[in-house]
Design an enzyme around this catalytic site. Structure first.
Site, PDB file in Angstrom:
ATOM      1  N   TRP A  32     -16.672 -22.490 -14.071  1.00 31.52           N
ATOM      2  CA  TRP A  32     -15.481 -22.674 -13.243  1.00 31.52           C
ATOM      3  C   TRP A  32     -15.324 -24.161 -12.972  1.00 31.52           C
ATOM      4  O   TRP A  32     -16.322 -24.826 -12.676  1.00 31.52           O
ATOM      5  CB  TRP A  32     -15.672 -21.931 -11.920  1.00 31.52           C
ATOM      6  CG  TRP A  32     -14.482 -21.818 -11.031  1.00 31.52           C
ATOM      7  CD1 TRP A  32     -13.651 -20.741 -10.916  1.00 31.52           C
ATOM      8  CD2 TRP A  32     -14.002 -22.781 -10.081  1.00 31.52           C
ATOM      9  NE1 TRP A  32     -12.687 -20.982  -9.977  1.00 31.52           N
ATOM     10  CE2 TRP A  32     -12.879 -22.234  -9.446  1.00 31.52           C
ATOM     11  CE3 TRP A  32     -14.388 -24.072  -9.711  1.00 31.52           C
ATOM     12  CZ2 TRP A  32     -12.143 -22.902  -8.471  1.00 31.52           C
ATOM     13  CZ3 TRP A  32     -13.672 -24.751  -8.752  1.00 31.52           C
ATOM     14  CH2 TRP A  32     -12.570 -24.159  -8.143  1.00 31.52           C
ATOM     15  N   SER A  98     -23.083 -21.765 -15.534  1.00 33.70           N
ATOM     16  CA  SER A  98     -22.596 -21.569 -14.170  1.00 33.70           C
ATOM     17  C   SER A  98     -22.104 -20.137 -13.997  1.00 33.70           C
ATOM     18  O   SER A  98     -22.862 -19.198 -14.183  1.00 33.70           O
ATOM     19  CB  SER A  98     -21.522 -22.598 -13.832  1.00 33.70           C
ATOM     20  OG  SER A  98     -21.230 -22.597 -12.457  1.00 33.70           O
ATOM     21  N   MET A  99     -20.804 -19.928 -13.684  1.00 32.04           N
ATOM     22  CA  MET A  99     -20.340 -18.551 -13.518  1.00 32.04           C
ATOM     23  C   MET A  99     -20.377 -17.801 -14.835  1.00 32.04           C
ATOM     24  O   MET A  99     -20.384 -16.568 -14.854  1.00 32.04           O
ATOM     25  CB  MET A  99     -18.959 -18.494 -12.875  1.00 32.04           C
ATOM     26  CG  MET A  99     -17.773 -18.808 -13.740  1.00 32.04           C
ATOM     27  SD  MET A  99     -16.183 -18.305 -12.956  1.00 32.04           S
ATOM     28  CE  MET A  99     -16.289 -16.507 -13.049  1.00 32.04           C
ATOM     29  N   ASP A 226     -28.731 -30.188  -8.625  1.00 31.75           N
ATOM     30  CA  ASP A 226     -27.479 -29.435  -8.717  1.00 31.75           C
ATOM     31  C   ASP A 226     -26.905 -29.211  -7.321  1.00 31.75           C
ATOM     32  O   ASP A 226     -27.500 -28.511  -6.504  1.00 31.75           O
ATOM     33  CB  ASP A 226     -27.753 -28.097  -9.420  1.00 31.75           C
ATOM     34  CG  ASP A 226     -26.507 -27.339  -9.814  1.00 31.75           C
ATOM     35  OD1 ASP A 226     -25.516 -27.388  -9.053  1.00 31.75           O
ATOM     36  OD2 ASP A 226     -26.525 -26.687 -10.865  1.00 31.75           O
ATOM     37  N   HIS A 255     -24.948 -30.423 -11.604  1.00 32.65           N
ATOM     38  CA  HIS A 255     -24.535 -29.108 -12.085  1.00 32.65           C
ATOM     39  C   HIS A 255     -24.112 -29.182 -13.556  1.00 32.65           C
ATOM     40  O   HIS A 255     -24.549 -28.380 -14.376  1.00 32.65           O
ATOM     41  CB  HIS A 255     -23.388 -28.581 -11.219  1.00 32.65           C
ATOM     42  CG  HIS A 255     -23.029 -27.163 -11.499  1.00 32.65           C
ATOM     43  ND1 HIS A 255     -23.951 -26.142 -11.484  1.00 32.65           N
ATOM     44  CD2 HIS A 255     -21.829 -26.584 -11.816  1.00 32.65           C
ATOM     45  CE1 HIS A 255     -23.355 -24.994 -11.763  1.00 32.65           C
ATOM     46  NE2 HIS A 255     -22.063 -25.236 -11.979  1.00 32.65           N
TER      47      HIS A 255
END
Length: 276
Positions: A32, A98-99, A226, A255
């Site tokens: 995202w 990530s997502m 992160d 991140h």
């Protein structure tokens, strides 16, 4: 441009790019609020090493259709399953950033591993970020996710700029160039408002039951600095939950490690792929 058609009351077009070739398929699932373009530093390295690199834009993001709904993980994993099935991918490695790690987990938890040779959780939100009574080691209570969604709803551009600054800082110093940052902001502009807002709430999904079903070799790679998905409640826990998981922690990694530390990320990813 290539699209996978997702059947429904109204069919949805999911944009993807496929390098082709006879090498093992590596499916790259973006985070995202980005798109398949976020894998620009990985695709050439994978292709040069003989792999078939496949990226796609999640529904509501990038060049995919801006669906009115479906921004929860059962539907997002179903979209991934359609891609895997329609392209007839087998012996594949699915890489979730990530997502995107949520899609990897829910896909394996729901559809199994018959098409999968390995999995990669990169700076991923697994296994369960939301703090609850039975998940006290999560990263944020539900109110926090709702607050982020409300910020995005109230000032989309301001929130995106702030979020992406966190995304690439470790924890306070920006780790990419200004040109790279502006290009990232360009990509974020392709996301639909509803997609951006609803998927923030989806980050609170509990994937512990899904992660418990992993039996394929798994790589967990995460930055130790992160800001967005801190390592202790996410990557560290995932690596502990998955038997035999390989863990690589990127020192000073924010991140967005696949961009900020692309050489290290690619080296570790290729070493993992070469071991399968």
């Amino acid at each position: 441009m290539p699209y996978v058609t997702i059947p429904g009351d109204t069919d949805l077009q999911l944009y993807y790019e496929d390098s082709g070739g006879d090498g093992r398929p590596v499916v790259l699932i973006h985070g995202w609020p980005l798109s398949g373009e976020a894998w620009a530093a990985q695709v050439p390295a994978l292709v040069d090493a003989g792999y078939r690199a496949i990226t796609y834009d999640r529904r509501g993001f990038g060049r995919s259709d801006k669906a009115p709904d479906g921004y929860e993980y059962d539907t997002l994993a179903s979209d991934l399953n359609e891609l895997m099935t329609q392209l007839d991918l087998t012996d594949a490695v699915i890489v979730g950033f990530s997502m995107g790690g949520g899609e990897v987990a829910r896909y394996i938890g729901t559809y199994g591993e018959s098409r999968v040779a390995g999995a990669v959780l990169a700076a991923a939100i697994t296994p369960a970020l939301c703090i609850t009574d039975d998940n006290p080691d999560g990263g944020m209570p539900m109110e926090g996710f709702a607050g982020l969604r409300d910020e995005c709803r109230g000032d989309r551009q301001g929130f995106l700029e702030k979020f992406m600054t966190w995304f690439f800082s470790n924890p306070s110093e920006l780790t990419i160039t200004e040109d790279q940052f502006r290009d990232v902001i360009r990509i974020t502009g392709q996301g639909a408002d509803k997609a951006l807002q609803d998927t923030i709430i989806a980050w609170a999904t509990d994937f512990r039951d899904d992660v418990a079903k992993f039996t394929v070799p798994t790589l967990v790679i995460h930055g130790d600095s992160d800001n967005n998905v801190p390592f202790p409640p996410s990557g560290k826990r995932s690596a502990e939950m998955i038997p035999g998981a390989r863990l690589h922690v990127v020192a000073g990694g924010p991140h967005g490690i696949n961009t900020s530390h692309a050489d290290e990320f690619n080296r570790v990813l290729l070493e993992f792929l070469g071991s399968l």
